[in-house]
Design a protein around this motif. Structure first.
Motif, PDB file in Angstrom:
ATOM      1  N   ILE A  73       0.837  -1.205   0.000  1.00  0.00           N
ATOM      2  CA  ILE A  73       0.000   0.000   0.000  1.00  0.00           C
ATOM      3  C   ILE A  73       0.869   1.251   0.000  1.00  0.00           C
ATOM      4  CG2 ILE A  73      -1.738   1.285   1.306  1.00  0.00           C
ATOM      5  CD1 ILE A  73      -2.830  -1.416   2.239  1.00  0.00           C
ATOM      6  N   GLY A  74       1.993   1.205   0.713  1.00  0.00           N
ATOM      7  CA  GLY A  74       2.910   2.352   0.706  1.00  0.00           C
ATOM      8  C   GLY A  74       3.493   2.606  -0.672  1.00  0.00           C
ATOM      9  N   ALA A  75       3.865   1.543  -1.399  1.00  0.00           N
ATOM     10  CA  ALA A  75       4.409   1.715  -2.748  1.00  0.00           C
ATOM     11  C   ALA A  75       3.345   2.259  -3.695  1.00  0.00           C
ATOM     12  CB  ALA A  75       4.943   0.379  -3.265  1.00  0.00           C
ATOM     13  N   ILE A  76       2.118   1.805  -3.545  1.00  0.00           N
ATOM     14  CA  ILE A  76       1.037   2.316  -4.398  1.00  0.00           C
ATOM     15  C   ILE A  76       0.747   3.772  -4.075  1.00  0.00           C
ATOM     16  CG2 ILE A  76      -1.441   2.095  -4.875  1.00  0.00           C
ATOM     17  CD1 ILE A  76      -1.068  -0.947  -4.543  1.00  0.00           C
ATOM     18  N   CYS A  77       0.711   4.119  -2.794  1.00  0.00           N
ATOM     19  CA  CYS A  77       0.476   5.517  -2.421  1.00  0.00           C
ATOM     20  C   CYS A  77       1.617   6.410  -2.896  1.00  0.00           C
ATOM     21  CB  CYS A  77       0.310   5.655  -0.912  1.00  0.00           C
ATOM     22  SG  CYS A  77      -1.265   5.031  -0.300  1.00  0.00           S
ATOM     23  N   PHE A  82       0.062  12.567  -5.295  1.00  0.00           N
ATOM     24  CA  PHE A  82      -0.508  13.385  -4.223  1.00  0.00           C
ATOM     25  C   PHE A  82      -0.706  12.605  -2.920  1.00  0.00           C
ATOM     26  CE2 PHE A  82      -4.054  11.733  -6.636  1.00  0.00           C
ATOM     27  CZ  PHE A  82      -4.933  11.298  -5.663  1.00  0.00           C
ATOM     28  N   LEU A  83      -0.420  11.286  -2.877  1.00  0.00           N
ATOM     29  CA  LEU A  83      -0.495  10.493  -1.651  1.00  0.00           C
ATOM     30  C   LEU A  83       0.893  10.125  -1.125  1.00  0.00           C
ATOM     31  CD1 LEU A  83      -3.422   8.036  -2.544  1.00  0.00           C
ATOM     32  CD2 LEU A  83      -3.521  10.042  -1.076  1.00  0.00           C
ATOM     33  N   TRP A  84       1.922  10.904  -1.530  1.00  0.00           N
ATOM     34  CA  TRP A  84       3.296  10.563  -1.197  1.00  0.00           C
ATOM     35  C   TRP A  84       3.533  10.508   0.314  1.00  0.00           C
ATOM     36  CZ3 TRP A  84       6.237  13.940   1.623  1.00  0.00           C
ATOM     37  CH2 TRP A  84       5.776  15.247   1.701  1.00  0.00           C
ATOM     38  N   PHE A  85       2.823  11.361   1.080  1.00  0.00           N
ATOM     39  CA  PHE A  85       3.023  11.386   2.523  1.00  0.00           C
ATOM     40  C   PHE A  85       2.617  10.045   3.143  1.00  0.00           C
ATOM     41  CE2 PHE A  85       1.606  12.384   6.863  1.00  0.00           C
ATOM     42  CZ  PHE A  85       2.793  12.884   7.364  1.00  0.00           C
ATOM     43  N   PHE A  86       1.460   9.489   2.735  1.00  0.00           N
ATOM     44  CA  PHE A  86       1.031   8.183   3.239  1.00  0.00           C
ATOM     45  C   PHE A  86       1.979   7.083   2.766  1.00  0.00           C
ATOM     46  CE2 PHE A  86      -3.005  10.576   3.042  1.00  0.00           C
ATOM     47  CZ  PHE A  86      -3.285  10.584   4.395  1.00  0.00           C
ATOM     48  N   GLY A  87       2.510   7.246   1.548  1.00  0.00           N
ATOM     49  CA  GLY A  87       3.464   6.269   1.026  1.00  0.00           C
ATOM     50  C   GLY A  87       4.717   6.186   1.868  1.00  0.00           C
ATOM     51  N   ILE A  88       5.195   7.317   2.351  1.00  0.00           N
ATOM     52  CA  ILE A  88       6.399   7.327   3.193  1.00  0.00           C
ATOM     53  C   ILE A  88       6.115   6.643   4.536  1.00  0.00           C
ATOM     54  CG2 ILE A  88       7.951   8.841   4.508  1.00  0.00           C
ATOM     55  CD1 ILE A  88       7.888  10.745   2.137  1.00  0.00           C
ATOM     56  N   ILE A  89       4.990   6.990   5.150  1.00  0.00           N
ATOM     57  CA  ILE A  89       4.660   6.396   6.457  1.00  0.00           C
ATOM     58  C   ILE A  89       4.463   4.885   6.330  1.00  0.00           C
ATOM     59  CG2 ILE A  89       2.911   6.298   8.270  1.00  0.00           C
ATOM     60  CD1 ILE A  89       2.510   9.302   7.844  1.00  0.00           C
ATOM     61  N   GLY A 126       8.488   2.341  -1.485  1.00  0.00           N
ATOM     62  CA  GLY A 126       7.589   3.401  -1.030  1.00  0.00           C
ATOM     63  C   GLY A 126       8.334   4.600  -0.487  1.00  0.00           C
ATOM     64  N   LEU A 127       9.549   4.422   0.017  1.00  0.00           N
ATOM     65  CA  LEU A 127      10.359   5.552   0.491  1.00  0.00           C
ATOM     66  C   LEU A 127      11.123   6.225  -0.640  1.00  0.00           C
ATOM     67  CD1 LEU A 127      11.885   4.203   3.823  1.00  0.00           C
ATOM     68  CD2 LEU A 127      10.123   5.924   3.544  1.00  0.00           C
ATOM     69  N   ILE A 128      11.550   5.455  -1.634  1.00  0.00           N
ATOM     70  CA  ILE A 128      12.386   6.002  -2.703  1.00  0.00           C
ATOM     71  C   ILE A 128      11.568   6.791  -3.724  1.00  0.00           C
ATOM     72  CG2 ILE A 128      13.838   5.339  -4.663  1.00  0.00           C
ATOM     73  CD1 ILE A 128      15.046   3.200  -2.922  1.00  0.00           C
ATOM     74  N   LEU A 129      10.363   6.322  -4.052  1.00  0.00           N
ATOM     75  CA  LEU A 129       9.568   6.997  -5.085  1.00  0.00           C
ATOM     76  C   LEU A 129       9.325   8.482  -4.791  1.00  0.00           C
ATOM     77  CD1 LEU A 129       6.941   4.356  -6.264  1.00  0.00           C
ATOM     78  CD2 LEU A 129       8.763   5.393  -7.591  1.00  0.00           C
TER      79      LEU A 129
END
Length: 145
Positions: A73-77, A82-89, A126-129
């Motif tokens: 889910i983090g990689a998809i976010c 615009f969902l990059w913040f949730f992707g990082i968490i 999810g952190l790198i994207l």
């Protein structure tokens, strides 16, 4: 009509009623069984000291699975800009859960090494994207000036 105390079914028969054959009492062998050998019945076998009375516990695969789900889910976010913040968490959570799942696999408490590894990889993705998006935006912004 019969009076009080008289048998309404007729006079009693002169012969004695037949008695049913005697059955042996509870716990006694029947007449046609083997003779009693004596002694007490044997006790069930005793388990050795330290033996587990229950079957071994099923593997606990929750952490590896949680790492896979949060990493995915983090990689998809993170892929959705615009969902990059949730992707990082969720990427951080995927890395943590995947790491705990891998440590459980190495201890023999879990069996889902692949799911835990995938959680770590997807969490890193999810952190790198978002960092890649930030680098692209910085490159475009600096070339426009």
């Amino acid at each position: 009509m019969s009076g009080y105390g008289q048998n309404p079914y007729g006079p009693p028969s002169p012969q004695q009623p037949q008695q049913p054959p005697q059955q042996p009492g509870y716990g006694y062998p029947a007449a046609n069984s083997a003779p009693y050998q004596g002694g007490y019945p044997t006790a069930p076998p005793v388990q050795p000291y330290g033996a587990a009375p229950y079957p071994p516990a099923q593997p606990s695969n929750g952490m590896g699975t949680a790492g896979l789900v949060t990493g995915l889910i983090g990689a998809i976010c993170s892929a959705v800009v615009f969902l990059w913040f949730f992707g990082i968490i969720l990427g951080i959570l995927g890395i943590v859960f995947g790491g705990v799942g891998r440590s459980k696999v190495s201890k023999g408490e879990a069996t889902n090494r692949g799911a835990a590894t995938a959680g770590i990889v997807l969490g890193i993705l999810g952190l790198i994207l978002p960092l890649v998006y930030l680098a692209i935006a910085a490159a475009i912004g600096s070339s426009m000036v």
